[in-house]
Motif scaffolding. Structure first.
Motif, PDB file in Angstrom:
ATOM      1  N   SER A  53       0.791  -1.238   0.000  1.00 23.45           N
ATOM      2  CA  SER A  53       0.000   0.000   0.000  1.00 23.45           C
ATOM      3  C   SER A  53       0.822   1.286   0.000  1.00 23.45           C
ATOM      4  CB  SER A  53      -1.001   0.024   1.166  1.00 23.45           C
ATOM      5  OG  SER A  53      -1.866  -1.094   1.085  1.00 23.45           O
ATOM      6  N   ASP A  54       2.145   1.209  -0.184  1.00 24.60           N
ATOM      7  CA  ASP A  54       2.941   2.428  -0.316  1.00 24.60           C
ATOM      8  C   ASP A  54       2.628   3.085  -1.664  1.00 24.60           C
ATOM      9  OD1 ASP A  54       4.196   2.094   2.110  1.00 24.60           O
ATOM     10  OD2 ASP A  54       6.083   1.367   1.276  1.00 24.60           O
ATOM     11  N   LEU A  55       2.839   4.371  -1.736  1.00 24.58           N
ATOM     12  CA  LEU A  55       2.643   5.131  -2.971  1.00 24.58           C
ATOM     13  C   LEU A  55       4.006   5.349  -3.611  1.00 24.58           C
ATOM     14  CD1 LEU A  55       0.772   6.800  -4.833  1.00 24.58           C
ATOM     15  CD2 LEU A  55       1.238   8.744  -3.347  1.00 24.58           C
ATOM     16  N   ILE A  56       4.151   4.972  -4.887  1.00 29.84           N
ATOM     17  CA  ILE A  56       5.411   5.117  -5.610  1.00 29.84           C
ATOM     18  C   ILE A  56       5.242   6.217  -6.645  1.00 29.84           C
ATOM     19  CG2 ILE A  56       7.109   3.970  -7.084  1.00 29.84           C
ATOM     20  CD1 ILE A  56       6.044   1.298  -5.861  1.00 29.84           C
ATOM     21  N   ILE A  57       6.095   7.238  -6.549  1.00 33.34           N
ATOM     22  CA  ILE A  57       6.011   8.379  -7.457  1.00 33.34           C
ATOM     23  C   ILE A  57       7.231   8.385  -8.366  1.00 33.34           C
ATOM     24  CG2 ILE A  57       5.909  10.890  -7.640  1.00 33.34           C
ATOM     25  CD1 ILE A  57       4.648  10.902  -4.838  1.00 33.34           C
ATOM     26  N   PHE A  58       6.993   8.273  -9.672  1.00 30.57           N
ATOM     27  CA  PHE A  58       8.069   8.376 -10.650  1.00 30.57           C
ATOM     28  C   PHE A  58       8.224   9.842 -11.027  1.00 30.57           C
ATOM     29  CE2 PHE A  58       7.571   3.910 -10.874  1.00 30.57           C
ATOM     30  CZ  PHE A  58       8.787   3.416 -11.323  1.00 30.57           C
ATOM     31  N   ARG A  59       9.408  10.375 -10.769  1.00 30.10           N
ATOM     32  CA  ARG A  59       9.706  11.767 -11.087  1.00 30.10           C
ATOM     33  C   ARG A  59      10.115  11.883 -12.551  1.00 30.10           C
ATOM     34  NH1 ARG A  59       7.258  14.391  -7.189  1.00 30.10           N
ATOM     35  NH2 ARG A  59       7.782  13.494  -5.190  1.00 30.10           N
ATOM     36  N   GLN A  60       9.861  13.060 -13.111  1.00 27.30           N
ATOM     37  CA  GLN A  60      10.349  13.315 -14.456  1.00 27.30           C
ATOM     38  C   GLN A  60      11.863  13.398 -14.353  1.00 27.30           C
ATOM     39  OE1 GLN A  60       8.747  16.749 -16.363  1.00 27.30           O
ATOM     40  NE2 GLN A  60      10.140  16.601 -18.086  1.00 27.30           N
ATOM     41  N   GLY A  61      12.533  12.421 -14.862  1.00 33.10           N
ATOM     42  CA  GLY A  61      13.980  12.336 -14.707  1.00 33.10           C
ATOM     43  C   GLY A  61      14.724  12.869 -15.909  1.00 33.10           C
ATOM     44  N   SER A  62      15.935  12.385 -16.057  1.00 32.77           N
ATOM     45  CA  SER A  62      16.799  12.853 -17.125  1.00 32.77           C
ATOM     46  C   SER A  62      16.694  12.002 -18.386  1.00 32.77           C
ATOM     47  CB  SER A  62      18.254  12.874 -16.635  1.00 32.77           C
ATOM     48  OG  SER A  62      18.616  11.578 -16.173  1.00 32.77           O
ATOM     49  N   SER A  63      16.011  10.862 -18.299  1.00 33.40           N
ATOM     50  CA  SER A  63      15.831   9.980 -19.459  1.00 33.40           C
ATOM     51  C   SER A  63      14.641   9.056 -19.183  1.00 33.40           C
ATOM     52  CB  SER A  63      17.098   9.163 -19.707  1.00 33.40           C
ATOM     53  OG  SER A  63      17.360   8.330 -18.591  1.00 33.40           O
ATOM     54  N   ASN A  64      14.334   8.216 -20.154  1.00 31.64           N
ATOM     55  CA  ASN A  64      13.248   7.258 -19.972  1.00 31.64           C
ATOM     56  C   ASN A  64      13.640   6.208 -18.935  1.00 31.64           C
ATOM     57  OD1 ASN A  64      11.688   8.476 -21.956  1.00 31.64           O
ATOM     58  ND2 ASN A  64      12.487   7.165 -23.568  1.00 31.64           N
ATOM     59  N   TYR A  65      12.658   5.692 -18.215  1.00 36.19           N
ATOM     60  CA  TYR A  65      12.883   4.594 -17.290  1.00 36.19           C
ATOM     61  C   TYR A  65      12.841   3.294 -18.083  1.00 36.19           C
ATOM     62  CZ  TYR A  65      12.286   7.849 -13.446  1.00 36.19           C
ATOM     63  OH  TYR A  65      12.443   8.892 -12.575  1.00 36.19           O
ATOM     64  N   ILE A  66      13.681   2.353 -17.697  1.00 34.11           N
ATOM     65  CA  ILE A  66      13.761   1.071 -18.394  1.00 34.11           C
ATOM     66  C   ILE A  66      13.311  -0.030 -17.448  1.00 34.11           C
ATOM     67  CG2 ILE A  66      15.324  -0.577 -19.498  1.00 34.11           C
ATOM     68  CD1 ILE A  66      17.065   1.869 -20.253  1.00 34.11           C
TER      69      ILE A  66
END
Length: 92
Positions: A53-66
């Motif tokens: 139930s944790d919330l995971i936030i993907f930040r706008q980074g420097s490249s695409n996530y793989i």
């Protein structure tokens, strides 16, 4: 009339940011996961690790996530621009 309210306490907010500096990572905003792989390796529910139930936030980074994140039961994954995502200033 009296009523008792038992609000559900928010679980951890985990950050994934591939533009963050290298170093020890634990998913906090001060030391975010840099890759999906680093998130998946610690996302096991162990002591001090991400939990259900944790919330995971993907930040706008420097490249695409793989890769593909493997969420635990009840974990929610959102992107930086999603409504309700907390913003933090970029570190320079």
């Amino acid at each position: 009339m009296n009523a008792t309210v038992n609000p559900k306490v928010a679980h951890n907010l985990l950050d994934v940011d591939n533009s963050a500096p290298s170093g020890t990572v634990n998913g906090l905003s001060s030391s975010p996961f840099r890759t999906i792989n680093s998130l998946n390796l610690l996302n096991d529910g162990g002591a001090g690790h991400p939990a259900d139930s944790d919330l995971i936030i993907f930040r706008q980074g420097s490249s695409n996530y793989i890769g593909s994140p493997t969420p635990r039961a009840g974990q929610k994954i959102i992107g930086d621009g999603a409504p309700g995502a907390r913003r933090r200033p970029r570190q320079h």
